[in-house]
Design a protein around this motif. Structure first.
Motif, PDB file in Angstrom:
ATOM      1  N   ASP A  29       2.959  15.085  21.353  1.00 13.65           N
ATOM      2  CA  ASP A  29       2.872  13.666  21.111  1.00 13.65           C
ATOM      3  C   ASP A  29       4.432  13.365  20.782  1.00 13.65           C
ATOM      4  O   ASP A  29       4.820  12.140  21.553  1.00 13.65           O
ATOM      5  N   TYR A  30       5.242  14.023  20.408  1.00 14.25           N
ATOM      6  CA  TYR A  30       6.651  13.945  20.285  1.00 14.25           C
ATOM      7  C   TYR A  30       7.285  13.793  21.615  1.00 14.25           C
ATOM      8  O   TYR A  30       8.353  12.983  21.969  1.00 14.25           O
ATOM      9  N   PHE A  31       6.980  14.804  22.399  1.00 12.72           N
ATOM     10  CA  PHE A  31       7.489  14.970  23.694  1.00 12.72           C
ATOM     11  C   PHE A  31       7.254  13.726  24.446  1.00 12.72           C
ATOM     12  O   PHE A  31       8.269  13.212  25.356  1.00 12.72           O
ATOM     13  N   HIS A  32       6.131  12.920  24.631  1.00 13.55           N
ATOM     14  CA  HIS A  32       5.656  11.758  25.451  1.00 13.55           C
ATOM     15  C   HIS A  32       6.978  10.586  24.857  1.00 13.55           C
ATOM     16  O   HIS A  32       7.263  10.146  25.839  1.00 13.55           O
ATOM     17  N   VAL A  33       7.030  10.479  23.436  1.00  9.30           N
ATOM     18  CA  VAL A  33       7.873   9.466  23.286  1.00  9.30           C
ATOM     19  C   VAL A  33       9.135   9.709  23.645  1.00  9.30           C
ATOM     20  O   VAL A  33      10.141   8.946  24.255  1.00  9.30           O
ATOM     21  N   TYR A  34       9.833  10.913  23.471  1.00  6.22           N
ATOM     22  CA  TYR A  34      11.154  11.293  23.562  1.00  6.22           C
ATOM     23  C   TYR A  34      11.419  11.520  25.082  1.00  6.22           C
ATOM     24  O   TYR A  34      12.477  10.861  25.280  1.00  6.22           O
ATOM     25  N   SER A  35      10.626  11.989  25.815  1.00  5.78           N
ATOM     26  CA  SER A  35      11.017  12.073  27.495  1.00  5.78           C
ATOM     27  C   SER A  35      10.794  10.742  28.066  1.00  5.78           C
ATOM     28  O   SER A  35      11.687  10.434  29.006  1.00  5.78           O
ATOM     29  N   PHE A  36       9.974   9.750  27.384  1.00  5.09           N
ATOM     30  CA  PHE A  36      10.101   8.353  28.276  1.00  5.09           C
ATOM     31  C   PHE A  36      11.447   7.766  27.834  1.00  5.09           C
ATOM     32  O   PHE A  36      11.972   6.974  28.588  1.00  5.09           O
ATOM     33  N   ALA A  37      11.853   7.910  26.568  1.00  2.00           N
ATOM     34  CA  ALA A  37      13.318   7.504  26.294  1.00  2.00           C
ATOM     35  C   ALA A  37      14.551   8.088  26.763  1.00  2.00           C
ATOM     36  O   ALA A  37      15.683   7.595  26.819  1.00  2.00           O
TER      37      ALA A  37
END
Length: 360
Positions: free
Chosen positions: A259-267
């Motif tokens: 879940d964190y990867f998805h938001v972090y990688s998007f940014a």
């Protein structure tokens, strides 16, 4: 500002008599007969592009210029001035002044002090466009990602609205789609008031001054904008600062999971990768123009820059895949892809500076 917001929130919902969008067909100028099936598509939204769709705001501008018969590539010069902001890569957007210079389109924030569907009628009746922040939960084109699954804010452009049929043709991500029924109501109609984005951020795009410059004139404006963005570019490599920050973040990614990867990688990796890829397109555009209209630009140097930036875009995608592995508990092995991104990005930007006469 607080009092106004409170008044809006406390006001009773207005009754629309079942006709929140009026009765007549509304359309952005030039889109009166547009359908999702026949909408023009930019080469920037080719499925083969490694970062298509890009980000929601850049995508609506790529799509909007395409349906208006304008070339979106000159506005990509904004990629040359992108920066890393410490915790995220800058969210790439075309600058409003660039859009006005290139296309004659005037862009500005639009205050939604009435129900959104009324503002939509007002703007589209003049042939103007609105860039509207909505909830992707109600957008069918996000099926499998957000539609009916996850609430997230994104931007769309309504292009053609047929109240009798209850259908909206709209721009989102890398295509033109159709919205209807409860999804339309919850996105732009009265139902939006009780959703995730009750008072959306909206921009008005005025088309009354739109112009289509001759190819050579458009290219010359693009050259000057590219030089201006190179002058704004950060002195210290944003690519190297990004990868250093990612290395520091690896333990957090491993601890917090997917879940964190998805938001972090998007940014981070996604924004950096799409910036590099769009910058490569801008380089090739400048080189092609320099071949037709010789001047002081270094054609081969621009093509070298495009190749390096394409390499950086691909490396950012590899790096993103590797961060997903970290989030799943695998041993992090990011050094090769991180260095490939830095090398490609820095070499590309150095070549752009040389080609445009801006030094090393």
């Amino acid at each position: 500002m607080t009092a106004l917001t409170e008044n809006r929130s406390d006001a009773p919902a207005r009754e629309f008599g079942g006709r929140p969008f009026g009765t007549g067909t509304l359309a952005v100028r030039g889109c009166e007969s547009l359908t999702a099936a026949d909408a023009p598509r930019s080469v920037l939204h080719d499925p083969a592009e490694p970062w298509s769709p890009t980000n929601c705001y850049m995508d609506v501008w790529i799509g909007l210029t395409a349906v208006l018969g304008l070339d979106p590539v000159p506005m990509l010069a904004a990629a040359f001035s992108a920066d890393f902001l410490g915790d995220q890569w800058e969210f790439l957007k075309p600058r409003q002044e660039d859009i006005e210079e290139l296309y004659g389109l005037m862009v500005g924030e639009y205050d939604t002090w009435r129900p959104l569907c009324e503002h939509l009628q007002c703007a589209m009746s003049r042939g103007d466009a609105l860039i509207v922040e909505v909830d992707a939960y109600h957008l069918p084109d996000t099926e499998g990602v957000s539609y009916g699954m996850q609430h997230s804010k994104t931007s769309i452009v309504p292009l053609r609205l047929d109240p009798a049929a209850g259908e909206l043709v709209y721009l989102h991500n890398d295509g033109v789609h159709v919205l209807s029924g409860a999804d339309l109501d919850n996105t732009l109609g009265p139902g939006a008031r009780s959703g995730m984005v009750p008072f959306p951020y909206v921009e008005l795009v005025r088309l009354d001054g739109m112009h289509r410059l001759a190819p050579q004139e458009l290219w010359r404006h693009g050259v000057e904008l590219a030089r201006a963005h190179v002058r704004r570019a950060p002195a210290e490599s944003p690519a190297r600062r990004l990868t250093a920050a990612i290395r520091d973040e690896l333990p957090v990614i491993a601890e917090r999971g997917m879940d964190y990867f998805h938001v972090y990688s998007f940014a981070t990796t996604r924004q950096a990768g799409l910036t590099a890829g769009l910058a490569a397109h801008a380089c090739r555009y400048l080189a092609e123009g320099a071949e037709q209209w010789p001047g002081d630009l270094g054609i081969m140097t621009l093509l070298e820059a495009a190749e390096s930036l394409d390499t950086a875009a691909a490396a950012a995608k590899t790096l993103q895949f590797q961060l997903a592995r970290v989030a799943r508990g695998r041993t992090p092995r990011i050094d090769a892809s991180a260095e490939a991104f830095v090398t490609g990005y820095d070499a590309g930007m150095a070549a752009v500076r040389r080609a445009l006469g801006s030094g090393e």
